[in-house]
Design an enzyme around this catalytic site. Structure first.
Site, short mmCIF file in Angstrom:
data_model
loop_
_atom_site.label_atom_id
_atom_site.label_comp_id
_atom_site.label_asym_id
_atom_site.label_seq_id
_atom_site.Cartn_x
_atom_site.Cartn_y
_atom_site.Cartn_z
N HIS A 82 42.25 46.11 31.38
CA HIS A 82 42.21 45.38 32.65
C HIS A 82 40.86 44.67 32.80
CE1 HIS A 82 42.61 44.86 37.11
NE2 HIS A 82 41.30 45.07 37.07
N GLU A 83 39.77 45.36 32.49
CA GLU A 83 38.45 44.74 32.62
C GLU A 83 38.26 43.62 31.60
OE1 GLU A 83 36.87 45.29 35.19
OE2 GLU A 83 37.95 47.08 35.84
#
Length: 299
Positions: free
Chosen positions: A130-131
């Site tokens: 996600h990051e």
């Protein structure tokens, strides 16, 4: 498009900054605010990642101390077609994470000690993916610029409490008591609304792309549910001291805002999980999987 969005955001935040300066000090205040805003724009572009990491006491992870964690991040970065970001650790028991940096070549991912302890390796992979999606989309510069300006605008508005009621050097009275109070309330609120609009719109996209990177949407869905539950109960002291950075985290780290839907910096977690479950149901998974250690040495 990332730099275009950031340029527009810088212009909006600079205008708000100038407006606050003018209300506090008239023409002189606006000029001073313009100079400060110009310096902030330069600093934010080149050094805001270092500033945000410092705010949260993050320290870079030595690959020799956590080789499996580094291998996981490197493998996910390769799957995303981007350089390996620098990896940082934040010493707090609250599970959370954020990314920062002006571009994929100068980016960092910060995870908390609590995240590595509470989540399974698969869930950690989902969070890191996600990051990485934020970095790939160039959301990181946008979010860091917002955090820097929001904090500065709040600080400038607080100055109005001490200096806003008097006359400036030109004999003007830019704001009185009522104006000062309005400024203290509305300026940070306006900056916060910009933060919320940006964060809410980018989190769903980062969830989607992150799920594609790790190949298993349910890894991220499980991580979000676990982080949401624990973050409500565990304090993140540095985040509470630096609320302007809350929108950068994968889940809101602030207790005061965790139940406030109107002023939430993040989309509803249940909705994010439902979207990821729908992706899994639609078969949006990859046959090849990233290397995920069964038990990381970081625990």
């Amino acid at each position: 498009m990332g730099y275009v969005r950031t340029g527009i955001l810088m212009a909006v935040m600079t205008a708000l900054f100038l407006g606050v300066g003018a209300l506090i000090g008239g023409q002189s205040g606006a000029i001073i605010a313009l100079i400060v805003a110009a310096l902030m724009n330069l600093f934010t572009f080149w050094n805001s990642d270092k500033a945000v990491l410092s705010m949260h006491g993050a320290h870079e992870v030595d690959p020799r101390a956590a080789p499996d964690l580094h291998a996981m991040v490197r493998g996910l970065a390769e799957r995303a077609g981007m350089p390996m970001p620098r990896l940082y650790l934040i010493e707090t028991d609250q599970p959370n994470a954020f990314a920062t940096g002006r571009n994929p070549e100068n980016a960092a991912v910060a995870v908390t000690r609590g995240l590595l302890r509470a989540l399974s390796p698969e869930e950690v992979a989902g969070v890191v993916a996600h990051e990485l999606a934020h970095i790939k989309n160039r959301d990181t510069l946008l979010m860091t610029v917002t955090a820097t300006f929001a904090g500065a605008i709040s600080m400038l508005a607080n100055f109005a409490f001490f200096f806003g009621g008097g006359s400036n050097q030109e004999g003007e009275r830019p704001v009185g008591i009522v104006g000062t109070l309005a400024l203290m309330i509305l300026a940070p609120l306006a900056a916060g609304l910009v933060q919320m609009a940006i964060s809410r719109s980018r989190e769903y996209e980062a969830d989607r792309i992150g799920a594609e990177i790790c190949g298993r949407p349910l890894w991220l869905a499980s991580a979000l549910g676990k982080i949401e539950g624990l973050a409500r109960r565990i304090d993140n002291t540095r985040a509470e001291r630096n609320p302007a950075t809350a929108h950068m985290f994968i889940i809101n780290p602030l207790h005061a805002m965790s139940h406030d839907r109107l002023f939430a910096t993040h989309p509803n977690t249940a909705n994010r999980i439902a979207a990821l479950q729908a992706m899994a149901g639609a078969g949006v998974e990859r046959s090849s999987m990233p290397r995920v250690p069964r038990r990381g040495p970081w625990r």
